[in-house]
Design a protein around this motif. Structure first.
Motif, PDB file in Angstrom:
ATOM      1  N   VAL A  30     -22.996 -39.939 -58.933  1.00 31.78           N
ATOM      2  CA  VAL A  30     -23.153 -41.372 -58.665  1.00 31.78           C
ATOM      3  C   VAL A  30     -22.778 -42.185 -59.907  1.00 31.78           C
ATOM      4  N   ILE A  31     -23.004 -41.636 -61.107  1.00 27.92           N
ATOM      5  CA  ILE A  31     -22.556 -42.346 -62.318  1.00 27.92           C
ATOM      6  C   ILE A  31     -21.026 -42.432 -62.318  1.00 27.92           C
ATOM      7  N   ARG A  32     -20.407 -41.318 -61.929  1.00 27.58           N
ATOM      8  CA  ARG A  32     -18.949 -41.289 -61.851  1.00 27.58           C
ATOM      9  C   ARG A  32     -18.446 -42.380 -60.887  1.00 27.58           C
ATOM     10  N   ARG A  33     -19.079 -42.461 -59.720  1.00 31.88           N
ATOM     11  CA  ARG A  33     -18.636 -43.431 -58.721  1.00 31.88           C
ATOM     12  C   ARG A  33     -18.875 -44.857 -59.196  1.00 31.88           C
ATOM     13  N   GLU A  34     -20.050 -45.107 -59.774  1.00 33.54           N
ATOM     14  CA  GLU A  34     -20.407 -46.487 -60.099  1.00 33.54           C
ATOM     15  C   GLU A  34     -19.686 -46.999 -61.342  1.00 33.54           C
ATOM     16  N   THR A  35     -19.329 -46.090 -62.278  1.00 36.60           N
ATOM     17  CA  THR A  35     -18.609 -46.556 -63.461  1.00 36.60           C
ATOM     18  C   THR A  35     -17.118 -46.348 -63.312  1.00 36.60           C
ATOM     19  N   ASN A  36     -16.747 -45.622 -62.262  1.00 39.72           N
ATOM     20  CA  ASN A  36     -15.345 -45.378 -61.965  1.00 39.72           C
ATOM     21  C   ASN A  36     -14.618 -44.658 -63.100  1.00 39.72           C
ATOM     22  N   SER A  37     -15.321 -43.762 -63.782  1.00 38.06           N
ATOM     23  CA  SER A  37     -14.664 -42.983 -64.824  1.00 38.06           C
ATOM     24  C   SER A  37     -15.509 -41.741 -65.093  1.00 38.06           C
ATOM     25  N   TRP A  38     -14.858 -40.690 -65.582  1.00 38.77           N
ATOM     26  CA  TRP A  38     -15.584 -39.471 -65.920  1.00 38.77           C
ATOM     27  C   TRP A  38     -16.255 -39.562 -67.272  1.00 38.77           C
ATOM     28  N   ARG A  39     -15.802 -40.551 -68.069  1.00 36.79           N
ATOM     29  CA  ARG A  39     -16.293 -40.658 -69.423  1.00 36.79           C
ATOM     30  C   ARG A  39     -17.809 -40.791 -69.458  1.00 36.79           C
ATOM     31  N   TRP A  40     -18.342 -41.655 -68.622  1.00 41.22           N
ATOM     32  CA  TRP A  40     -19.776 -41.953 -68.702  1.00 41.22           C
ATOM     33  C   TRP A  40     -20.649 -40.792 -68.250  1.00 41.22           C
ATOM     34  N   PRO A  41     -20.343 -40.162 -67.089  1.00 40.44           N
ATOM     35  CA  PRO A  41     -21.189 -39.012 -66.735  1.00 40.44           C
ATOM     36  C   PRO A  41     -21.126 -37.892 -67.767  1.00 40.44           C
ATOM     37  N   VAL A  42     -19.961 -37.617 -68.324  1.00 35.67           N
ATOM     38  CA  VAL A  42     -19.843 -36.547 -69.317  1.00 35.67           C
ATOM     39  C   VAL A  42     -20.648 -36.913 -70.562  1.00 35.67           C
ATOM     40  N   PHE A  43     -20.488 -38.161 -70.980  1.00 36.10           N
ATOM     41  CA  PHE A  43     -21.251 -38.612 -72.144  1.00 36.10           C
ATOM     42  C   PHE A  43     -22.748 -38.497 -71.884  1.00 36.10           C
ATOM     43  N   ALA A  44     -23.196 -38.985 -70.715  1.00 40.88           N
ATOM     44  CA  ALA A  44     -24.629 -38.989 -70.402  1.00 40.88           C
ATOM     45  C   ALA A  44     -25.171 -37.561 -70.421  1.00 40.88           C
ATOM     46  N   TRP A  45     -24.394 -36.631 -69.858  1.00 39.24           N
ATOM     47  CA  TRP A  45     -24.856 -35.247 -69.775  1.00 39.24           C
ATOM     48  C   TRP A  45     -25.027 -34.654 -71.182  1.00 39.24           C
TER      49      TRP A  45
END
Lengths: 728, 88
Positions: free
Chosen positions: A694-709
């Motif tokens: 859902v982070i990927r979908r809402e931010t429209n990029s892989w950067r944020w979910p990878v960073f968050a993880w």
């Protein structure tokens, strides 16, 4: 009563004209009772899909009156045709027919809250200019009367050029039948033609349309005149051609001069709204109710803030205390079911699969259903009663000190139930930087899937002492919630100081009036949540439990059976008959441990043990944690399976088994520093594939979910390391 | 900002006022105008959070919260408590 019927069309194929006679949009202000009216009209048989490419839910239902079947689309709430959030933009795009694969609606149901005719009429007036058949559903007329407002429905209808106005009380269904018939008649009706509220604007828009290269609706040109070339209007602007563009600029200059266009629009349109209200709304005497007295008292800053903390304390106390009896019931039921299966199926692999794999694994997760239901019940009640918005207001100042606004509170409080809806709730935040900072903070909030892990470890290792009116276990749980909040807030602060630096977020919030939540709506939402949880327990966790069981059960070692036989003979020779039973049990236990240790799971656990050894975890805890990365609640199922395998399906619960786990030298694995470290690890880690998606979908990029993880895992590991090393 | 010190931010709790003039340069203020805070609207301070910021106003039957910095952009003339409320 006409029966509504479901139509089965994939949600993304919106042109359903082959199947239904017309498509009607349900439009209204947020909190106007729009969704309640929609639910009343369509009943339970509605479909929920997504708008193409975005995660905004698309609610579609059908109503059937006589031979006519109409499709009803419930749009996100909006105050007008200028969007200030992502969801409002969706509503506007649907109204203009800009969503891919859709056309403009054939008719509109405008839901207007009688207690707030002022804002409702502003939207209605913009809708009237669309020249689309329209019916008004006037909701909450009962509430308006208690507030001293009486609305002359006939006068309103006349004033708006003959538009049908249907007063409805959605909570008891009064007036819904009349509304249903009015909607069915919409496709045959001519658009209403009331007096124009702003003739100059309409005339200017028509003149631009005349010189435009493409077919364009005058209201779209009106938006262009007022809003200029913002993103939402780019597609319209691109098509109209240079002549129309020149005309547009000229007209814009003529209409507004130096006055900000949005300000002028508000001034002109609300002047019209006031003239309408003067004609149709009458005041009747009103008496001060005890409810308004309470509200007046709670509006003082100190009682209001204190009230917020009391409410939160009650919620957390309830989650822990109220659920216990039901949980004990489920626990003993699953334990005795496992015992029955073991006894009746004997000793083979199949019996072990059923008893140790499935019943122990799934049972250990299902047990948390009562807590999750209580938590969701409170969140839903707080949201539906309007209290969450008030919490946002009360906490705005505190949030501002970390660079967010009060609006970030609602996603964060929702994240206590589940980060997925919490992150989706960030859509109300207009600024992208604020939104991403909130998204990064939300997964730190203690979600309902973390709760089982906390509850298990706390119940097993924290003594149940009373401290004041709270129990020590409850206090530790509260502490973990506070820890999550602090970690999330610090994360947001860090983000706002570094990657997401920017101006202070703005804040303006409509505070909905307190109202009694509708029992039906609450139960429907609660049931939906329970279903999602049980569905996960029945699919994801069920599968993981079986896989983990297999990994723990195979390969079978040839060396163990001879070992057991030899040990038993040895015991028989040396011990008196009375001690034999205890000796046999001990041998079985050691045999089970040997089996587990050389199983695939044991080997994997041993392989990664060095990574987690500094945290004080043995290979069993390590393998459970690894298995928990796709969905954190799985860890309970894994622990349940790992610690049940080979046990004689005795009735000891998982927490008892954890307590008796030792290192080879006999010292306990689960010491207090290790348990607290494990809790901290769980409080931080982003062990949830759904949240990452859902982070990927809402931010429209892989950067944020990878960073968050990476960020959250690093913090969790470091935290657990510090707690264990300093505590031991 | 407007000259005569009476802005929304200076209302007392329970006190009503009529919006007289608005400095609409800030887009946030324009948004508030779209929500109905325009000249002529009758508005009452309902509450404020700890420290007096943000503030909650009752206007046209709804409650809306504003920060002090936005409330300062709205000039109001106070209404006597004895005058019956129009409600919008």
């Amino acid at each position: 009563m006409a029966k509504s019927r479901e139509i089965r069309v994939p949600a993304n194929q919106i042109p359903v004209s082959r199947r239904v006679d017309a498509s009607i949009a349900v439009v209204g202000n947020p909190n106007s009772g729009k969704s309640t009216v929609f639910n009343r009209l369509t009943g339970l048989r509605q479909r929920i899909g997504n708008y193409p490419g975005v995660t905004v839910e698309r609610h579609v239902g059908t109503i059937k009156v006589d031979d006519r079947k109409l499709e009803l689309v419930d749009l996100p709430g909006t105050y007008g045709l200028s969007a200030h959030s992502f969801e409002e933009q969706i509503a506007i795009d649907v109204i203009f027919g800009r969503i891919k694969g859709t056309r403009r609606p054939d008719g509109i149901v405008a839901v207007v809250d009688a207690t707030s005719l002022y804002q409702g009429m502003y939207l209605v007036q913009q809708l009237l200019e669309l020249e689309c058949p329209l019916v008004i559903a006037l909701t909450m007329t009962d509430a308006a009367l208690t507030e001293g407002l009486r609305i002359d429905v006939d006068a309103l209808s006349r004033r708006l050029g003959g538009v049908t106005v249907c007063p409805v009380i959605a909570t008891n269904g009064q007036g819904i039948e009349a509304l249903r018939h009015a909607i069915a008649a919409l496709p045959d009706e001519l658009p209403p033609s009331p007096d124009l509220a702003w003739p100059e604007l309409t005339a200017a828009a028509r003149q631009v349309v005349e010189v435009s290269d493409t077919q364009v609706h005058p209201v779209e040109i009106e938006r262009l005149l007022i809003e200029g070339a913002i993103d939402a209007n780019k597609s319209v602007l691109a098509g109209i051609g240079s002549r129309a563009e020149d005309a547009l600029h000229r007209k814009r200059e003529e209409l507004f001069g130096r006055e900000p266009p949005l300000a002028k629009e508000a001034r002109v349109r609300y002047r019209w709204v006031r003239s309408v209200i003067n004609e149709v709304q009458h005041r009747v005497p009103v008496y001060l109710t005890w409810r308004s007295r309470v509200a007046t008292f709670m509006n003082r800053p100190i009682p209001g803030t204190a009230g917020l903390f009391v409410v939160m304390a009650i919620v957390f106390q309830a989650v822990f205390a109220w659920a216990t009896p039901v949980m004990n019931l489920i626990d003993s039921a699953s334990a005795s079911l496992g015992a029955v299966v073991s006894v009746s199926l004997g000793d083979g692999a199949f019996a072990s699969l059923i008893a140790d794999g499935i019943i122990a694994g799934v049972g250990s997760v299902v047990i948390f259903l009562p807590q999750i239901i209580i938590l969701f019940l409170f969140i839903i009640l707080l949201e539906d009663s309007g209290y969450l918005a008030r919490a946002a207001y009360l906490l705005d100042r505190a949030m501002r000190s970390v660079g967010l606004s009060g609006q970030s509170i609602i996603p964060m409080i929702s994240s206590f139930a589940c980060a997925v809806p919490g992150i989706m709730a960030t859509r109300v935040i207009p600024n992208r930087r604020d939104r991403i900072a909130t998204i990064m903070a939300a997964p730190f909030m203690t979600c309902s899937a973390r709760l089982p892990v906390y509850a298990l470890l706390i119940a097993a290792f924290v003594p149940a002492q009373k401290i004041g009116f709270m129990n020590l276990q409850g206090l530790v749980l509260l502490g973990l919630y506070v820890f999550g909040i602090v970690a999330g807030v610090l994360t947001a602060l860090l983000m706002r100081k570094t990657a997401l630096r920017g101006p202070k977020p703005p804040f303006a919030l409509m505070l909905p009036a307190f109202r009694r939540p509708n029992l039906r709506t609450v139960l429907m939402q609660l049931l939906g949540r329970a279903k999602v949880f049980l569905h996960r327990a029945g699919t994801v966790i069920f599968t993981v439990a079986i896989i983990v069981w297999a990994l723990a059960y195979y390969p079978r070692s040839d060396a163990i059976a001879p070992f057991v036989a030899a040990q038993q003979q040895e015991a028989e020779r040396q011990l008196p008959i009375g001690d034999l039973e205890a000796a046999y049990a001990d041998i079985d236990h050691r045999a089970a441990a040997m089996q587990l240790e050389q199983s695939w799971l044991g080997r994997a656990g041993h392989f990664i043990e060095p990574v987690f050894a500094p945290l004080g975890w043995d290979w069993r805890v390590s393998s459970a944690v690894i298995a928990g990365f796709p969905a954190r609640e799985v860890v309970i199922a894994v622990l349940g399976t790992v610690y049940a395998v080979g046990d004689d399906a005795d009735e000891s619960t998982l927490s008892d088994r954890l307590k008796s786990t030792t290192w080879p030298d006999g010292s306990p694995v689960f010491t207090l520093p290790m348990v607290f470290g494990l809790l901290i690890f769980y409080a931080c880690c982003l062990q949830c594939a759904a949240t990452l998606a859902v982070i990927r979908r809402e931010t429209n990029s892989w950067r944020w979910p990878v960073f968050a993880w990476c960020y959250m895992t690093a913090i969790g590991y470091t935290g657990a390391l510090l707690v264990f090393q300093l505590g031991s | 900002m407007h000259g005569n010190g009476n802005t929304l931010a200076s209302l007392k709790r329970g006190q009503r006022g009529i919006i007289e003039a608005i400095d609409a340069t800030d887009p946030q203020v324009q948004r508030l105008m779209t929500l109905g805070l325009v000249e002529g609207a009758e508005i009452e301070l309902a509450s404020s959070a700890l420290g007096g910021d943000p503030m909650e106003f009752r206007v046209f039957g709804r409650c809306i919260s504003l920060r002090v910095e936005q409330a300062l952009q709205f000039t109001v003339s106070p209404v006597a408590a004895s005058t019956p409320s129009r409600g919008y």
